[in-house]
Design a protein around this motif. Structure first.
Motif, PDB file in Angstrom:
ATOM      1  N   THR A  79       0.878  -1.026  -0.050  1.00 28.93           N
ATOM      2  CA  THR A  79       0.074   0.038  -0.134  1.00 28.93           C
ATOM      3  C   THR A  79       0.792   1.282   0.028  1.00 28.93           C
ATOM      4  O   THR A  79       1.987   1.132   0.513  1.00 28.93           O
ATOM      5  N   LEU A  80       0.245   2.308  -0.486  1.00 32.10           N
ATOM      6  CA  LEU A  80       0.854   3.692  -0.546  1.00 32.10           C
ATOM      7  C   LEU A  80      -0.130   4.699  -0.212  1.00 32.10           C
ATOM      8  O   LEU A  80      -1.210   4.738  -0.529  1.00 32.10           O
ATOM      9  N   MET A  81       0.449   5.937  -0.122  1.00 34.32           N
ATOM     10  CA  MET A  81      -0.471   7.184  -0.290  1.00 34.32           C
ATOM     11  C   MET A  81       0.233   8.054  -1.178  1.00 34.32           C
ATOM     12  O   MET A  81       1.318   8.625  -1.135  1.00 34.32           O
ATOM     13  N   PRO A 113      -3.483  17.535   3.886  1.00 33.20           N
ATOM     14  CA  PRO A 113      -4.690  17.231   4.637  1.00 33.20           C
ATOM     15  C   PRO A 113      -5.615  15.878   4.344  1.00 33.20           C
ATOM     16  O   PRO A 113      -5.959  15.020   5.238  1.00 33.20           O
ATOM     17  N   VAL A 114      -5.405  15.439   3.029  1.00 34.78           N
ATOM     18  CA  VAL A 114      -5.967  14.247   2.512  1.00 34.78           C
ATOM     19  C   VAL A 114      -5.024  13.647   1.552  1.00 34.78           C
ATOM     20  O   VAL A 114      -4.350  14.390   0.952  1.00 34.78           O
ATOM     21  N   PHE A 115      -5.099  12.406   1.621  1.00 34.05           N
ATOM     22  CA  PHE A 115      -4.232  11.645   0.799  1.00 34.05           C
ATOM     23  C   PHE A 115      -5.112  10.370   0.225  1.00 34.05           C
ATOM     24  O   PHE A 115      -6.032   9.785   0.677  1.00 34.05           O
ATOM     25  N   ASP A 116      -4.920   9.824  -1.232  1.00 37.66           N
ATOM     26  CA  ASP A 116      -5.226   8.937  -2.109  1.00 37.66           C
ATOM     27  C   ASP A 116      -4.596   7.538  -1.418  1.00 37.66           C
ATOM     28  O   ASP A 116      -3.215   7.740  -1.385  1.00 37.66           O
ATOM     29  N   VAL A 117      -5.358   6.514  -1.021  1.00 38.09           N
ATOM     30  CA  VAL A 117      -4.654   5.476  -0.656  1.00 38.09           C
ATOM     31  C   VAL A 117      -4.932   4.337  -1.835  1.00 38.09           C
ATOM     32  O   VAL A 117      -5.734   4.278  -2.447  1.00 38.09           O
ATOM     33  N   TYR A 118      -3.634   3.952  -2.383  1.00 39.95           N
ATOM     34  CA  TYR A 118      -3.603   2.740  -3.335  1.00 39.95           C
ATOM     35  C   TYR A 118      -3.215   1.568  -2.640  1.00 39.95           C
ATOM     36  O   TYR A 118      -2.096   1.407  -1.622  1.00 39.95           O
ATOM     37  N   LEU A 119      -3.325   0.390  -3.287  1.00 45.46           N
ATOM     38  CA  LEU A 119      -3.230  -0.889  -3.094  1.00 45.46           C
ATOM     39  C   LEU A 119      -2.807  -1.694  -4.112  1.00 45.46           C
ATOM     40  O   LEU A 119      -3.064  -1.452  -5.278  1.00 45.46           O
ATOM     41  N   ARG A 120      -1.568  -2.357  -4.133  1.00 46.75           N
ATOM     42  CA  ARG A 120      -1.117  -3.446  -5.134  1.00 46.75           C
ATOM     43  C   ARG A 120      -1.353  -4.801  -4.574  1.00 46.75           C
ATOM     44  O   ARG A 120      -0.781  -5.087  -3.552  1.00 46.75           O
ATOM     45  N   ASP A 121      -2.341  -5.644  -5.192  1.00 44.91           N
ATOM     46  CA  ASP A 121      -2.844  -6.550  -4.476  1.00 44.91           C
ATOM     47  C   ASP A 121      -1.620  -7.585  -4.694  1.00 44.91           C
ATOM     48  O   ASP A 121      -1.869  -8.784  -3.719  1.00 44.91           O
ATOM     49  N   GLN A 122      -0.730  -7.779  -5.304  1.00 49.95           N
ATOM     50  CA  GLN A 122       0.307  -8.858  -5.235  1.00 49.95           C
ATOM     51  C   GLN A 122       1.484  -8.160  -5.674  1.00 49.95           C
ATOM     52  O   GLN A 122       1.540  -7.309  -6.424  1.00 49.95           O
ATOM     53  N   LEU A 123       2.562  -8.895  -5.116  1.00 49.20           N
ATOM     54  CA  LEU A 123       3.940  -8.470  -5.297  1.00 49.20           C
ATOM     55  C   LEU A 123       4.719  -9.540  -6.101  1.00 49.20           C
ATOM     56  O   LEU A 123       5.827  -9.214  -6.691  1.00 49.20           O
TER      57      LEU A 123
END
Length: 129
Positions: A79-81, A113-123
């Motif tokens: 995950t990252l923001m 104040p706000v961040f979009d949250v991202y997910l990479r479902d596999q590595l």
């Protein structure tokens, strides 16, 4: 992870594994499926910071850092923001297999104040070079 050209530091990427009892997902602005936010030891790596010198962007340095760091991790996903206004950055992440799952508050000492949250479902598809 660092990138160097002629001993000059030109990029870096680092993060850490989320703990099973993380509160990371508790500030998402909208609900997501419970199976997305459920954690256990070894499930999620947080890509905390990542940068490449302006002069080397678009030359594969960032992709190499990204793939080497995440491809070396034992966690199954990451995950990252990203700040919502960083359109070019978000487009790159999406091209690299990340998906936006929501937004979260940045908190009183955060860069935004706000961040979009991202997910990479596999590595597992990333091979460290």
């Amino acid at each position: 992870m660092v990138a160097r050209v002629d001993e000059q530091l030109v990029g870096f990427a680092y993060g850490f594994a989320l703990a099973a009892d993380t509160k990371r997902w508790s500030r998402l602005s909208a609900p997501v499926a419970p199976e997305v936010v459920e954690e256990w030891p070894g499930r999620t790596f947080l890509l905390f910071d990542f940068a490449v010198h302006d002069s080397l962007r678009g030359r594969g340095v960032g992709r190499a850092l990204h793939d080497r760091l995440l491809g070396s991790r034992a966690e199954e996903r990451a995950t990252l923001m990203v700040q919502p206004v960083a359109g070019d950055t978000k487009a790159i992440y999406e091209h690299w297999g990340w998906r936006k799952i929501g937004q979260t508050e940045g908190g009183p000492t955060a860069a935004a104040p706000v961040f979009d949250v991202y997910l990479r479902d596999q590595l597992g598809d990333l091979v460290p070079s």
